[in-house]
Motif scaffolding. Structure first.
Motif, PDB file in Angstrom:
ATOM      1  N   VAL A  10       0.856  -1.184   0.000  1.00 49.12           N
ATOM      2  CA  VAL A  10       0.000   0.000   0.000  1.00 49.12           C
ATOM      3  C   VAL A  10       0.894   1.236   0.000  1.00 49.12           C
ATOM      4  O   VAL A  10       1.770   1.373   0.847  1.00 49.12           O
ATOM      5  CB  VAL A  10      -0.947   0.013   1.214  1.00 49.12           C
ATOM      6  N   ILE A  11       0.655   2.108  -0.963  1.00 55.81           N
ATOM      7  CA  ILE A  11       1.398   3.363  -1.081  1.00 55.81           C
ATOM      8  C   ILE A  11       0.426   4.492  -0.782  1.00 55.81           C
ATOM      9  O   ILE A  11      -0.675   4.533  -1.343  1.00 55.81           O
ATOM     10  CB  ILE A  11       1.982   3.534  -2.501  1.00 55.81           C
ATOM     11  N   THR A  12       0.820   5.396   0.093  1.00 54.33           N
ATOM     12  CA  THR A  12      -0.026   6.536   0.451  1.00 54.33           C
ATOM     13  C   THR A  12       0.657   7.825   0.036  1.00 54.33           C
ATOM     14  O   THR A  12       1.829   8.039   0.335  1.00 54.33           O
ATOM     15  CB  THR A  12      -0.287   6.567   1.968  1.00 54.33           C
ATOM     16  N   ASP A  13      -0.097   8.667  -0.653  1.00 56.84           N
ATOM     17  CA  ASP A  13       0.385   9.995  -1.042  1.00 56.84           C
ATOM     18  C   ASP A  13      -0.077  10.976   0.028  1.00 56.84           C
ATOM     19  O   ASP A  13      -1.272  11.258   0.140  1.00 56.84           O
ATOM     20  CB  ASP A  13      -0.184  10.382  -2.407  1.00 56.84           C
ATOM     21  N   PRO A  14       0.840  11.491   0.852  1.00 51.43           N
ATOM     22  CA  PRO A  14       0.425  12.378   1.941  1.00 51.43           C
ATOM     23  C   PRO A  14      -0.143  13.721   1.476  1.00 51.43           C
ATOM     24  O   PRO A  14      -0.874  14.369   2.218  1.00 51.43           O
ATOM     25  CB  PRO A  14       1.712  12.586   2.752  1.00 51.43           C
TER      26      PRO A  14
END
Length: 117
Positions: A10-14
């Protein structure tokens, strides 16, 4: 011996709180391979194959992502992958192959057809 399920990446773009779930299915493996992915060439053509491997992992949950969009995430958002992330991506790619070779005692679906030699 039971095979361990590989957890999705899972990649999260802050900046916008957008989450991307990376995973592979048999269908997404085929699509990535048809687009040119050859995992046997990961070392010799890494600048081509690693971005394709990364893009292919988006196809299950984000099928409309283009390679240009995933390249932007890979190179600008993440600044590349570290060794652990690349290893995990490889495990995600390999996971669907277990559905082709798993035996019933490993939790595979029961057979509906018989095979004779």
């Amino acid at each position: 011996m039971a095979t361990e399920k590989v957890k999705p990446m899972v990649i999260t773009d802050p900046e916008n709180s957008r989450e991307y779930t990376l995973e592979y299915s048999r269908k997404s493996v085929v699509k990535a391979e048809n687009a040119g992915l050859d995992v046997n060439a990961l070392e010799s053509k890494s600048m081509t194959m690693i971005p394709l491997l990364f893009w292919g992992a988006f196809l299950v949950h984000h099928p409309h992502m283009t390679k240009e969009q995933t390249d932007k995430i890979l190179f600008e958002g993440l600044g590349g992958l570290n060794e652990a992330e690349l290893t995990h991506l490889g495990k995600l790619y390999a996971a669907p192959f277990q559905t082709l070779i798993a035996s019933e005692d490993e939790g595979a679906n029961p057979r509906k057809m018989a095979v004779k030699f």
